[in-house]
Design a protein around this motif. Structure first.
Motif, PDB file in Angstrom:
ATOM      1  N   CYS A 160       0.832  -1.208   0.000  1.00  0.00           N
ATOM      2  CA  CYS A 160       0.000   0.000   0.000  1.00  0.00           C
ATOM      3  C   CYS A 160       0.865   1.256   0.000  1.00  0.00           C
ATOM      4  N   ILE A 161       1.896   1.249   0.855  1.00  0.00           N
ATOM      5  CA  ILE A 161       2.788   2.407   0.934  1.00  0.00           C
ATOM      6  C   ILE A 161       3.575   2.567  -0.356  1.00  0.00           C
ATOM      7  N   ASN A 162       4.048   1.460  -0.903  1.00  0.00           N
ATOM      8  CA  ASN A 162       4.829   1.520  -2.131  1.00  0.00           C
ATOM      9  C   ASN A 162       4.006   2.107  -3.281  1.00  0.00           C
ATOM     10  N   MET A 163       2.750   1.712  -3.357  1.00  0.00           N
ATOM     11  CA  MET A 163       1.898   2.167  -4.455  1.00  0.00           C
ATOM     12  C   MET A 163       1.395   3.585  -4.250  1.00  0.00           C
ATOM     13  N   PHE A 164       0.810   3.856  -3.088  1.00  0.00           N
ATOM     14  CA  PHE A 164       0.042   5.091  -2.937  1.00  0.00           C
ATOM     15  C   PHE A 164       0.807   6.235  -2.261  1.00  0.00           C
ATOM     16  N   VAL A 165       1.840   5.938  -1.487  1.00  0.00           N
ATOM     17  CA  VAL A 165       2.613   7.004  -0.853  1.00  0.00           C
ATOM     18  C   VAL A 165       3.923   7.237  -1.605  1.00  0.00           C
ATOM     19  N   ARG A 166       4.632   6.172  -1.896  1.00  0.00           N
ATOM     20  CA  ARG A 166       5.853   6.330  -2.691  1.00  0.00           C
ATOM     21  C   ARG A 166       5.534   6.664  -4.147  1.00  0.00           C
ATOM     22  N   GLY A 167       4.325   6.291  -4.582  1.00  0.00           N
ATOM     23  CA  GLY A 167       3.887   6.673  -5.917  1.00  0.00           C
ATOM     24  C   GLY A 167       4.272   5.736  -7.028  1.00  0.00           C
ATOM     25  N   HIS A 168       4.665   4.490  -6.689  1.00  0.00           N
ATOM     26  CA  HIS A 168       4.972   3.499  -7.723  1.00  0.00           C
ATOM     27  C   HIS A 168       3.649   2.837  -8.131  1.00  0.00           C
ATOM     28  N   ILE A 169       2.890   3.549  -8.940  1.00  0.00           N
ATOM     29  CA  ILE A 169       1.500   3.165  -9.211  1.00  0.00           C
ATOM     30  C   ILE A 169       1.399   1.877 -10.000  1.00  0.00           C
ATOM     31  N   ALA A 170       2.223   1.739 -11.014  1.00  0.00           N
ATOM     32  CA  ALA A 170       2.207   0.556 -11.877  1.00  0.00           C
ATOM     33  C   ALA A 170       3.557   0.511 -12.590  1.00  0.00           C
ATOM     34  N   PRO A 171       3.901  -0.611 -13.212  1.00  0.00           N
ATOM     35  CA  PRO A 171       5.166  -0.657 -13.954  1.00  0.00           C
ATOM     36  C   PRO A 171       5.253   0.479 -14.974  1.00  0.00           C
ATOM     37  N   GLY A 172       6.272   1.322 -14.800  1.00  0.00           N
ATOM     38  CA  GLY A 172       6.457   2.439 -15.713  1.00  0.00           C
ATOM     39  C   GLY A 172       5.592   3.648 -15.423  1.00  0.00           C
ATOM     40  N   VAL A 173       4.790   3.602 -14.343  1.00  0.00           N
ATOM     41  CA  VAL A 173       3.891   4.714 -14.000  1.00  0.00           C
ATOM     42  C   VAL A 173       4.270   5.220 -12.610  1.00  0.00           C
ATOM     43  N   GLU A 174       4.795   6.433 -12.554  1.00  0.00           N
ATOM     44  CA  GLU A 174       5.205   7.036 -11.290  1.00  0.00           C
ATOM     45  C   GLU A 174       4.359   8.283 -11.032  1.00  0.00           C
ATOM     46  N   ALA A 175       3.858   8.403  -9.795  1.00  0.00           N
ATOM     47  CA  ALA A 175       2.995   9.535  -9.450  1.00  0.00           C
ATOM     48  C   ALA A 175       3.603  10.435  -8.389  1.00  0.00           C
ATOM     49  N   GLY A 176       4.753  10.056  -7.843  1.00  0.00           N
ATOM     50  CA  GLY A 176       5.349  10.859  -6.781  1.00  0.00           C
ATOM     51  C   GLY A 176       4.499  10.822  -5.525  1.00  0.00           C
ATOM     52  N   ARG A 177       4.651  11.838  -4.700  1.00  0.00           N
ATOM     53  CA  ARG A 177       3.898  11.926  -3.442  1.00  0.00           C
ATOM     54  C   ARG A 177       2.461  12.376  -3.737  1.00  0.00           C
ATOM     55  N   LEU A 178       1.633  11.407  -4.072  1.00  0.00           N
ATOM     56  CA  LEU A 178       0.256  11.716  -4.442  1.00  0.00           C
ATOM     57  C   LEU A 178      -0.674  11.689  -3.236  1.00  0.00           C
TER      58      LEU A 178
END
Length: 407
Positions: A160-178
């Motif tokens: 959860c933290i990796n995806m939504f806080v670190r922003g690693h949304i999906a392979p090749g998709v980075e969102a930053g601190r969202l």
């Protein structure tokens, strides 16, 4: 000589200037109600599915809602195979916004790796950098129960933290601190889950604090504390920043008797007896939830019944539930053809036209609840959900203007 304004005057001045700047196409990040907070915070849930009903993140700007919010809980993230996952990839990542419906007035690049609601949240945060945005984790009870087991919970929280806080949304998709944290909406842990529920929240808190300070953790809890019999609510409250009481659905289309969706106090003749906001809040306080962490929930939607007896103006009478979603904007549209009644104790309104009965919250009932929240020194209020409001955000503005009023 210096000009000194009380908080109410400060809010009016700031709101007036904000509206002027919005009219000119400028969305100020500085003059917001958040800087004038005096009676708790205002949290609103934003619906992921709004894009399919022409409700976009930009609506928060055009309605004036964005400057009123301290925190927005984005609904929703989900659980898949014991890990956090995107609830709707099309809405969150792939939806191509046009210039007309985007926050910054620029159309999405169809080839960009991040589009959709998540990109719009990025743009909103640039305008309102102090606005907290949490991802609301929702899903089936057995999904939460499996994720919370000792052998699974650390890896689940890490995902959860990796995806939504670190922003690693999906392979090749980075969102930053969202996102600034999580709202855990487990509806509902059973008696066998009580230890794992607390342990899951403790694991969220441990990993979030290890990453950096200031990340927020909240939970959504039922309108009845009986859902948590045997749970250590004091210990649970110590792990979270907010306890969002879902103070609605006290009556609705599962019943064939009319009544109130979210009454503050019990009305004379109510067959449900103490099925009220006041009873809920007091029960959570008695169970050990600190009032300063407890948020009073408010619905922005309505329930109705047809074929209702023309007795007692339709209140507490047999009727046929009306199915479907009905928002406060719908109530506004039918109000001229109905008569508005109001219960004196809770200020709960209802509409009745001799056959059709509707229950909802409106500005007077909201003001009564805000007075109650101040009296109980609650941490603030939360609303479900933002798209259900009128186009000009009348209900949210009622909360915003009154949440800060001096007693």
């Amino acid at each position: 000589m210096s000009l000194r304004l009380n908080r109410s005057s400060q809010w009016r001045l700031g709101a007036a200037l904000g509206l002027l700047l919005m009219f000119l196409g400028i969305y100020p990040p500085v003059l917001s109600v958040a800087s004038l907070r005096s009676h708790g915070i205002l949290v609103g849930y934003f619906p992921q599915w709004g894009v399919y009903n022409q409700y976009f993140v930009k609506n928060l700007l055009s309605s004036g809602a964005a400057s009123l919010l301290d925190q927005m809980d984005y609904s929703q993230g989900v659980i898949a195979d014991g890990r956090c996952a995107i609830g709707d990839p099309n809405a969150d990542l792939n939806f191509v916004y046009t210039a007309a419906n985007s926050v910054n007035g620029k159309a999405d690049d169809p080839s960009a790796t991040l589009r959709g609601n998540f990109h719009q949240l990025q743009e909103l945060r640039r305008i309102y950098p102090k606005l907290k945005v949490l991802i609301s984790l929702e899903g089936k009870p057995d999904g939460f129960a499996a994720a919370a087991r000792p052998e699974n919970r650390a890896a689940f929280v890490s995902s959860c933290i990796n995806m939504f806080v670190r922003g690693h949304i999906a392979p090749g998709v980075e969102a930053g601190r969202l996102f600034d944290g999580f709202d855990v909406d487990w509806e509902y842990p059973g008696p066998a889950d009580k230890d794992n529920f607390l342990a899951l929240l403790s694991e969220f808190r441990r990993q979030m604090d290890a990453l950096h300070a200031g990340l927020k953790l909240s939970i959504a809890v039922a309108a009845g504390v009986d859902h948590y019999q045997g749970f250590d609510m004091k210990a649970i409250s110590a792990e979270v920043d907010q306890v969002n009481a879902m103070n609605y659905d006290y009556n609705g289309p599962w019943s064939h008797t009319t009544g109130f969706i979210a009454p503050l106090y019990e009305a004379a003749g109510d067959p449900l007896h103490q099925n009220t906001v006041d009873a809920t809040i007091r029960s959570y306080e008695a169970a050990g939830v600190p009032p300063a962490k407890l948020l009073l929930g408010m619905p922005f939607y309505a329930y109705g019944w047809s074929g209702v007896n023309n007795v007692n103006h339709g209140l507490f009478q047999p009727g046929q539930p009306i199915r479907g979603d009905h928002f406060y904007s719908y109530i506004q549209s039918i109000e001229p053809a109905s008569k508005l009644y109001r219960e004196s104790a809770s200020q709960a309104p209802w509409l009745f036209d001799g056959q059709n009965f509707w229950t909802f919250d409106d500005p007077p009932s909201i003001r009564a609840k805000l007075g109650y929240a101040r009296q109980h020194q609650l941490g603030g209020v939360m609303v479900w959900e933002l798209s259900n409001d009128s186009a000009d955000a009348l209900l949210l503005k009622t909360i915003g203007t009154n949440l800060h009023a001096r007693e």
